[in-house]
Scaffold this active site. Structure first.
Site, PDB file in Angstrom:
ATOM      1  CG  HIS A 115      40.466   3.764  14.293  1.00 55.80           C
ATOM      2  ND1 HIS A 115      39.789   2.871  13.488  1.00 55.80           N
ATOM      3  CD2 HIS A 115      40.551   4.916  13.584  1.00 55.80           C
ATOM      4  CE1 HIS A 115      39.477   3.446  12.345  1.00 55.80           C
ATOM      5  NE2 HIS A 115      39.919   4.697  12.379  1.00 55.80           N
ATOM      6  CG  ASP A 139      46.050   8.644  10.052  1.00 56.80           C
ATOM      7  OD1 ASP A 139      44.912   8.304  10.422  1.00 56.80           O
ATOM      8  OD2 ASP A 139      46.399   8.648   8.850  1.00 56.80           O
ATOM      9  CB  ILE A 140      49.810   5.968   7.174  1.00 58.08           C
ATOM     10  CG1 ILE A 140      51.055   5.592   6.409  1.00 58.08           C
ATOM     11  CG2 ILE A 140      48.594   5.951   6.271  1.00 58.08           C
ATOM     12  CD1 ILE A 140      51.043   4.132   5.915  1.00 58.08           C
ATOM     13  CG  HIS A 158      40.829   9.550  13.686  1.00 59.28           C
ATOM     14  ND1 HIS A 158      41.666   9.541  12.586  1.00 59.28           N
ATOM     15  CD2 HIS A 158      39.868   8.639  13.427  1.00 59.28           C
ATOM     16  CE1 HIS A 158      41.219   8.659  11.700  1.00 59.28           C
ATOM     17  NE2 HIS A 158      40.123   8.101  12.180  1.00 59.28           N
ATOM     18  CG  ASN A 165      36.027   9.083  10.755  1.00 59.39           C
ATOM     19  OD1 ASN A 165      35.463  10.144  11.015  1.00 59.39           O
ATOM     20  ND2 ASN A 165      37.257   9.032  10.292  1.00 59.39           N
TER      21      ASN A 165
HETATM   22  P1  AMP Z   1      39.091   5.815   9.493  1.00 58.75           P
HETATM   23  O1  AMP Z   1      38.829   6.558   8.218  1.00 58.75           O
HETATM   24  O2  AMP Z   1      38.440   6.441  10.694  1.00 58.75           O
HETATM   25  O3  AMP Z   1      38.792   4.342   9.357  1.00 58.75           O
HETATM   26  O4  AMP Z   1      40.619   5.976   9.783  1.00 58.75           O
HETATM   27  C1  AMP Z   1      41.572   5.110   9.314  1.00 58.75           C
HETATM   28  C2  AMP Z   1      42.872   5.859   9.337  1.00 58.75           C
HETATM   29  O5  AMP Z   1      43.924   4.921   9.252  1.00 58.75           O
HETATM   30  C3  AMP Z   1      43.058   6.826   8.154  1.00 58.75           C
HETATM   31  O6  AMP Z   1      43.220   8.151   8.669  1.00 58.75           O
HETATM   32  C4  AMP Z   1      44.322   6.317   7.460  1.00 58.75           C
HETATM   33  O7  AMP Z   1      45.157   7.357   7.018  1.00 58.75           O
HETATM   34  C5  AMP Z   1      44.983   5.490   8.550  1.00 58.75           C
HETATM   35  N1  AMP Z   1      45.830   4.394   8.110  1.00 58.75           N
HETATM   36  C6  AMP Z   1      45.599   3.509   7.119  1.00 58.75           C
HETATM   37  N2  AMP Z   1      46.600   2.608   7.048  1.00 58.75           N
HETATM   38  C7  AMP Z   1      47.481   2.933   8.026  1.00 58.75           C
HETATM   39  C8  AMP Z   1      48.724   2.389   8.471  1.00 58.75           C
HETATM   40  N3  AMP Z   1      49.275   1.312   7.904  1.00 58.75           N
HETATM   41  N4  AMP Z   1      49.359   2.992   9.502  1.00 58.75           N
HETATM   42  C9  AMP Z   1      48.820   4.086  10.089  1.00 58.75           C
HETATM   43  N5  AMP Z   1      47.650   4.636   9.722  1.00 58.75           N
HETATM   44  C10 AMP Z   1      46.984   4.074   8.701  1.00 58.75           C
END
Ligand code: AMP
Ligand code: ZN
Length: 110
Positions: free
Chosen positions: A101, A31-32, A103, A88
């Site tokens: 996805h 996760d970024i 987590h 989520n």
């Molecule tokens: P959600 O809130 O469950 O949709 O999770 C999306 C997750 O993706 C968040 O925790 C973000 O920090 C993560 N995210 C967004 N863009 C990227 C990216 N380019 N690479 C890795 N993680 C990302």
């Protein structure tokens, strides 16, 4: 595949990412914005918007995320200390990327 889906673009390697794991069905990357020392995203390659959109055909696709999570947890040294698995679902549930996805979050000192 929706063209504006970030995770589809990552899966298709149109957006730069480093995969910790890849097979025909899933990718895993960090996760970024990590919420913990270990914060991985386990992503089916096939686009499904959220848990709400699951069809009976998707059962094995989603089911397969759990043994993959256990394997990734072990590889990242959090299997014994413990970790959380989280979906989520939709905006009220904190979903920001509308491509299903899982987590995997852990690595706190215990
Ligand atoms: P959600 O809130 O469950 O949709 O999770 C999306 C997750 O993706 C968040 O925790 C973000 O920090 C993560 N995210 C967004 N863009 C990227 C990216 N380019 N690479 C890795 N993680 C990302
Ligand atoms: Zn997608």
């Amino acid at each position: 595949m929706p063209e504006d889906c970030l995770f589809c673009r990552i899966v298709n390697k149109e957006v730069e990412s480093h995969f910790l794991y890849e097979d025909d069905t899933y990718v895993v990357f960090k996760d970024i914005k990590p919420a913990a020392p270990v914060h991985l995203l386990l992503v089916p390659k096939f686009h499904i918007r959220s848990i709400n959109d699951l069809l009976p055909d998707h059962e094995s696709l989603v089911g397969g995320l759990f043994p993959l999570a256990a394997k990734m947890a072990q590889e990242h040294g959090v299997d014994k200390s413990g970790y959380k698995l989280l979906f989520n679902v939709e905006r009220g549930g904190g979903q920001m990327i509308f491509h299903l996805h899982l987590h995997l979050i852990g690595g706190w000192q215990r």
